[in-house]
Write a protein that holds these residues in place. Structure first.
Motif, PDB file in Angstrom:
ATOM      1  N   TRP A 140       0.832  -1.204   0.000  1.00  0.00           N
ATOM      2  CA  TRP A 140       0.000   0.000   0.000  1.00  0.00           C
ATOM      3  C   TRP A 140       0.869   1.258   0.000  1.00  0.00           C
ATOM      4  O   TRP A 140       0.632   2.189  -0.766  1.00  0.00           O
ATOM      5  N   ARG A 141       1.879   1.264   0.847  1.00  0.00           N
ATOM      6  CA  ARG A 141       2.772   2.431   0.908  1.00  0.00           C
ATOM      7  C   ARG A 141       3.502   2.628  -0.420  1.00  0.00           C
ATOM      8  O   ARG A 141       3.687   3.756  -0.884  1.00  0.00           O
ATOM      9  N   SER A 142       3.893   1.539  -1.032  1.00  0.00           N
ATOM     10  CA  SER A 142       4.597   1.628  -2.308  1.00  0.00           C
ATOM     11  C   SER A 142       3.691   2.188  -3.400  1.00  0.00           C
ATOM     12  O   SER A 142       4.132   3.005  -4.230  1.00  0.00           O
ATOM     13  N   LEU A 143       2.430   1.770  -3.397  1.00  0.00           N
ATOM     14  CA  LEU A 143       1.471   2.248  -4.402  1.00  0.00           C
ATOM     15  C   LEU A 143       1.345   3.763  -4.358  1.00  0.00           C
ATOM     16  O   LEU A 143       1.323   4.439  -5.391  1.00  0.00           O
ATOM     17  N   TRP A 144       1.267   4.319  -3.151  1.00  0.00           N
ATOM     18  CA  TRP A 144       0.998   5.752  -3.019  1.00  0.00           C
ATOM     19  C   TRP A 144       2.253   6.621  -3.032  1.00  0.00           C
ATOM     20  O   TRP A 144       2.171   7.834  -2.835  1.00  0.00           O
ATOM     21  N   LYS A 145       3.412   5.987  -3.302  1.00  0.00           N
ATOM     22  CA  LYS A 145       4.615   6.798  -3.517  1.00  0.00           C
ATOM     23  C   LYS A 145       4.531   7.540  -4.851  1.00  0.00           C
ATOM     24  O   LYS A 145       5.152   8.581  -5.043  1.00  0.00           O
ATOM     25  N   LYS A 146       3.739   6.961  -5.762  1.00  0.00           N
ATOM     26  CA  LYS A 146       3.543   7.612  -7.053  1.00  0.00           C
ATOM     27  C   LYS A 146       2.386   8.597  -6.930  1.00  0.00           C
ATOM     28  O   LYS A 146       1.384   8.312  -6.285  1.00  0.00           O
ATOM     29  N   ASP A 147       2.529   9.759  -7.561  1.00  0.00           N
ATOM     30  CA  ASP A 147       1.475  10.775  -7.526  1.00  0.00           C
ATOM     31  C   ASP A 147       0.505  10.498  -8.663  1.00  0.00           C
ATOM     32  O   ASP A 147       0.799  10.760  -9.836  1.00  0.00           O
ATOM     33  N   TRP A 148      -0.653   9.974  -8.323  1.00  0.00           N
ATOM     34  CA  TRP A 148      -1.618   9.541  -9.325  1.00  0.00           C
ATOM     35  C   TRP A 148      -2.538  10.669  -9.810  1.00  0.00           C
ATOM     36  O   TRP A 148      -3.281  10.481 -10.771  1.00  0.00           O
ATOM     37  N   TYR A 149      -2.504  11.780  -9.141  1.00  0.00           N
ATOM     38  CA  TYR A 149      -3.475  12.840  -9.446  1.00  0.00           C
ATOM     39  C   TYR A 149      -2.773  14.152  -9.776  1.00  0.00           C
ATOM     40  O   TYR A 149      -1.676  14.437  -9.293  1.00  0.00           O
ATOM     41  N   LYS A 150      -3.456  14.953 -10.582  1.00  0.00           N
ATOM     42  CA  LYS A 150      -2.924  16.251 -10.986  1.00  0.00           C
ATOM     43  C   LYS A 150      -3.115  17.283  -9.865  1.00  0.00           C
ATOM     44  O   LYS A 150      -3.990  17.133  -9.002  1.00  0.00           O
ATOM     45  N   GLY A 151      -2.329  18.343  -9.947  1.00  0.00           N
ATOM     46  CA  GLY A 151      -2.438  19.394  -8.941  1.00  0.00           C
ATOM     47  C   GLY A 151      -3.802  20.041  -8.917  1.00  0.00           C
ATOM     48  O   GLY A 151      -4.329  20.369  -7.837  1.00  0.00           O
ATOM     49  N   TYR A 152      -4.432  20.229 -10.076  1.00  0.00           N
ATOM     50  CA  TYR A 152      -5.755  20.868 -10.103  1.00  0.00           C
ATOM     51  C   TYR A 152      -6.829  19.975  -9.488  1.00  0.00           C
ATOM     52  O   TYR A 152      -7.811  20.458  -8.923  1.00  0.00           O
ATOM     53  N   GLU A 153      -6.626  18.640  -9.563  1.00  0.00           N
ATOM     54  CA  GLU A 153      -7.584  17.739  -8.930  1.00  0.00           C
ATOM     55  C   GLU A 153      -7.513  17.888  -7.406  1.00  0.00           C
ATOM     56  O   GLU A 153      -8.553  17.970  -6.725  1.00  0.00           O
ATOM     57  N   ARG A 154      -6.321  17.923  -6.891  1.00  0.00           N
ATOM     58  CA  ARG A 154      -6.159  18.060  -5.440  1.00  0.00           C
ATOM     59  C   ARG A 154      -6.710  19.406  -4.945  1.00  0.00           C
ATOM     60  O   ARG A 154      -7.326  19.488  -3.892  1.00  0.00           O
ATOM     61  N   LYS A 155      -6.470  20.453  -5.735  1.00  0.00           N
ATOM     62  CA  LYS A 155      -6.959  21.771  -5.325  1.00  0.00           C
ATOM     63  C   LYS A 155      -8.495  21.810  -5.369  1.00  0.00           C
ATOM     64  O   LYS A 155      -9.134  22.427  -4.518  1.00  0.00           O
ATOM     65  N   LYS A 156      -9.069  21.134  -6.330  1.00  0.00           N
ATOM     66  CA  LYS A 156     -10.541  21.049  -6.416  1.00  0.00           C
ATOM     67  C   LYS A 156     -11.111  20.348  -5.184  1.00  0.00           C
ATOM     68  O   LYS A 156     -12.111  20.790  -4.606  1.00  0.00           O
ATOM     69  N   TRP A 157     -10.476  19.246  -4.771  1.00  0.00           N
ATOM     70  CA  TRP A 157     -10.947  18.543  -3.571  1.00  0.00           C
ATOM     71  C   TRP A 157     -10.833  19.437  -2.334  1.00  0.00           C
ATOM     72  O   TRP A 157     -11.707  19.420  -1.461  1.00  0.00           O
ATOM     73  N   GLU A 158      -9.767  20.211  -2.300  1.00  0.00           N
ATOM     74  CA  GLU A 158      -9.569  21.129  -1.169  1.00  0.00           C
ATOM     75  C   GLU A 158     -10.699  22.172  -1.123  1.00  0.00           C
ATOM     76  O   GLU A 158     -11.258  22.446  -0.059  1.00  0.00           O
ATOM     77  N   ILE A 159     -11.037  22.723  -2.278  1.00  0.00           N
ATOM     78  CA  ILE A 159     -12.111  23.721  -2.344  1.00  0.00           C
ATOM     79  C   ILE A 159     -13.448  23.088  -1.970  1.00  0.00           C
ATOM     80  O   ILE A 159     -14.246  23.686  -1.227  1.00  0.00           O
ATOM     81  N   ASP A 160     -13.694  21.875  -2.456  1.00  0.00           N
ATOM     82  CA  ASP A 160     -14.930  21.163  -2.097  1.00  0.00           C
ATOM     83  C   ASP A 160     -15.051  20.999  -0.578  1.00  0.00           C
ATOM     84  O   ASP A 160     -16.118  21.217   0.004  1.00  0.00           O
ATOM     85  N   LEU A 161     -13.942  20.615   0.040  1.00  0.00           N
ATOM     86  CA  LEU A 161     -13.936  20.418   1.494  1.00  0.00           C
ATOM     87  C   LEU A 161     -14.244  21.720   2.222  1.00  0.00           C
ATOM     88  O   LEU A 161     -15.059  21.744   3.152  1.00  0.00           O
ATOM     89  N   TYR A 162     -13.639  22.809   1.800  1.00  0.00           N
ATOM     90  CA  TYR A 162     -13.877  24.096   2.448  1.00  0.00           C
ATOM     91  C   TYR A 162     -15.340  24.533   2.287  1.00  0.00           C
ATOM     92  O   TYR A 162     -15.953  25.038   3.230  1.00  0.00           O
ATOM     93  N   LEU A 163     -15.901  24.326   1.098  1.00  0.00           N
ATOM     94  CA  LEU A 163     -17.283  24.744   0.863  1.00  0.00           C
ATOM     95  C   LEU A 163     -18.255  23.899   1.685  1.00  0.00           C
ATOM     96  O   LEU A 163     -19.235  24.424   2.221  1.00  0.00           O
ATOM     97  N   ARG A 164     -17.983  22.605   1.787  1.00  0.00           N
ATOM     98  CA  ARG A 164     -18.837  21.750   2.619  1.00  0.00           C
ATOM     99  C   ARG A 164     -18.760  22.148   4.083  1.00  0.00           C
ATOM    100  O   ARG A 164     -19.723  21.986   4.838  1.00  0.00           O
ATOM    101  N   SER A 165     -17.626  22.677   4.492  1.00  0.00           N
ATOM    102  CA  SER A 165     -17.429  23.092   5.881  1.00  0.00           C
ATOM    103  C   SER A 165     -17.910  24.517   6.134  1.00  0.00           C
ATOM    104  O   SER A 165     -17.807  25.011   7.265  1.00  0.00           O
ATOM    105  N   GLY A 166     -18.374  25.185   5.098  1.00  0.00           N
ATOM    106  CA  GLY A 166     -18.841  26.566   5.250  1.00  0.00           C
ATOM    107  C   GLY A 166     -17.725  27.584   5.311  1.00  0.00           C
ATOM    108  O   GLY A 166     -17.955  28.735   5.701  1.00  0.00           O
ATOM    109  N   ARG A 167     -16.511  27.194   4.927  1.00  0.00           N
ATOM    110  CA  ARG A 167     -15.363  28.108   4.972  1.00  0.00           C
ATOM    111  C   ARG A 167     -15.132  28.705   3.582  1.00  0.00           C
ATOM    112  O   ARG A 167     -14.172  28.362   2.890  1.00  0.00           O
TER     113      ARG A 167
END
Length: 400
Positions: A140-167
């Motif tokens: 499992w640790r070896s699998l996630w050493k590779k970055d499977w996602y783009k920077g814009y995907e991670r930033k989108k998830w971050e924004i989603d989290l903030y909006l769900r939290s009302g921030r």
């Protein structure tokens, strides 16, 4: 020639009916599974799978088998989905392997899944309990050493989290970073629209999202966001149309019928709205929201005896909900059955004494029952709770 045309029409019609049955079975089985009624869900899915094998149906049944700890049958269904549509069954097969503690097989399937168009987001994978037994493994640790996602995907998830939290403030900060790194990308405009909508700027959000959803294969989350923005700016038919588009695309969420009904009611189109609520109740027969909405809709039309079965059922299924009693009280009030209205408002206020509207309606019911003196207590409380309409009754009945 005419016979061929008629035959073609009949074939198309039969395919549409079969497709609709498949979609409704998918929604019903999903709802049953979420309520913990796994055997009933399997009983719905299995006959449909025999008649029309489909990857989505196999995936859902595989998840149900896995929830029931039957890994062998789950694996069989996920493999069947994979054979029908390459890439669809890999995530389920990874979960099956994890359920048996086989970290090597699980991560191999998961790695293959992450290379397909069906890949799930990192938050979805990390929060899935199916992998809890292997998250400490070296594989499992070896699998996630590779970055499977783009920077814009991670930033989108971050924004989603903030909006769900009302921030919204933090979402705006993250949006600035996204816009600086990925200007002009659809995901950037989507996130900008989400932030605008969270600030009440629905027209601007709708304008952005409309451009992103022109394509018939636009992401469902874009369509959902646009439907919300349309509702916010008061374009209820536009919002209902978008929910209809998602239903036509067989988006697997029965709540779409309820959301479309709400929009149609606000647009004044009651008959199709009632049909949508009834469709939803076929799938979620104990829904507090749907039972109350359908009962209230009939009551507002003056059809008290059509309303009562739904309002009574809502009380039977949800006796601890103050609104269940107040909705039936509203129906009795509309029917000028003052005593029965007062009885239901009493029950509602026992559960929630600080409802301004129920206190007001209780006062009105008592006045019309010939108990104006008793009404004054509720009218004063309604006004104290911010109900301005109580003032006219207080000045007429409670000032000596």
């Amino acid at each position: 020639m005419k016979k061929k045309v008629v035959l073609l029409i009949l074939i198309i019609a039969s395919q549409l009916v079969a497709g609709q049955a498949r979609y409704e079975s998918l929604l019903r089985a999903r709802a049953l599974s979420e309520r913990g009624e796994s055997e009933e869900a399997l009983a719905v899915l299995s006959p449909v799978i025999i008649d029309m094998p489909d990857a989505d149906l196999f995936l859902l049944r595989g998840d149900i088998w896995l929830e029931m700890k039957n890994v062998a049958k789950a694996r069989g269904d996920f493999m069947a989905a994979e054979n029908l549509e390459q890439g669809t069954g890999l995530f389920g097969l990874a979960k099956c392997a994890a359920a048996t503690g086989d970290a090597l097989a699980a991560t191999s399937y998961l790695e293959a899944h992450l290379k397909t168009p069906f890949r799930k987001s990192e938050p979805e994978i990390m929060l899935d309990d199916a992998f809890s037994s292997i998250v400490s493994s070296p594989e499992w640790r070896s699998l996630w050493k590779k970055d499977w996602y783009k920077g814009y995907e991670r930033k989108k998830w971050e924004i989603d989290l903030y909006l769900r939290s009302g921030r919204t403030d933090l979402a705006e900060d993250a949006l600035e970073e996204l816009s600086a790194s990925y200007p002009g990308m659809p995901v950037t405009d989507y996130c900008k629209a989400r932030v605008l909508a969270s600030k009440g700027q629905y027209r601007e959000a709708s304008s952005l999202l409309s451009q992103l959803t022109i394509s018939p294969d636009a992401p469902s989350e874009y369509l959902l966001a646009l439907a919300g923005a349309k509702a916010g700016e008061g374009d209820y038919y536009g919002s209902a149309t978008l929910y209809g588009r998602l239903i036509s695309a067989e988006y697997p969420d029965a709540a779409l019928f309820l959301r479309r009904a709400e929009m149609l009611l606000k647009a004044g189109d009651r008959t199709p709205a009632k049909n949508d609520i009834k469709k939803y109740l076929e799938i979620e027969p104990e829904s507090f929201e749907a039972l109350g909405l359908l009962g209230r809709t009939y009551a507002e039309e003056g059809a008290i005896y059509e309303a009562l079965p739904y309002l009574n059922t809502n009380i039977d299924r949800h006796p601890g909900e103050a609104m269940a009693f107040s909705l039936r009280g509203d129906a009795w009030l509309a029917a000028r059955s003052w005593t029965r209205a007062a009885e239901d408002y009493t029950m509602s206020l026992d559960l929630d004494p600080n409802s301004a509207s129920v206190n007001l309606n209780m006062g009105v019911a008592l006045i019309n029952s010939g108990k104006a003196d008793d009404a004054c207590y509720y009218l004063r409380k309604a006004r104290a709770l911010g109900e301005r309409n109580a003032t006219q009754y207080l000045s007429k009945y409670c000032i000596r």
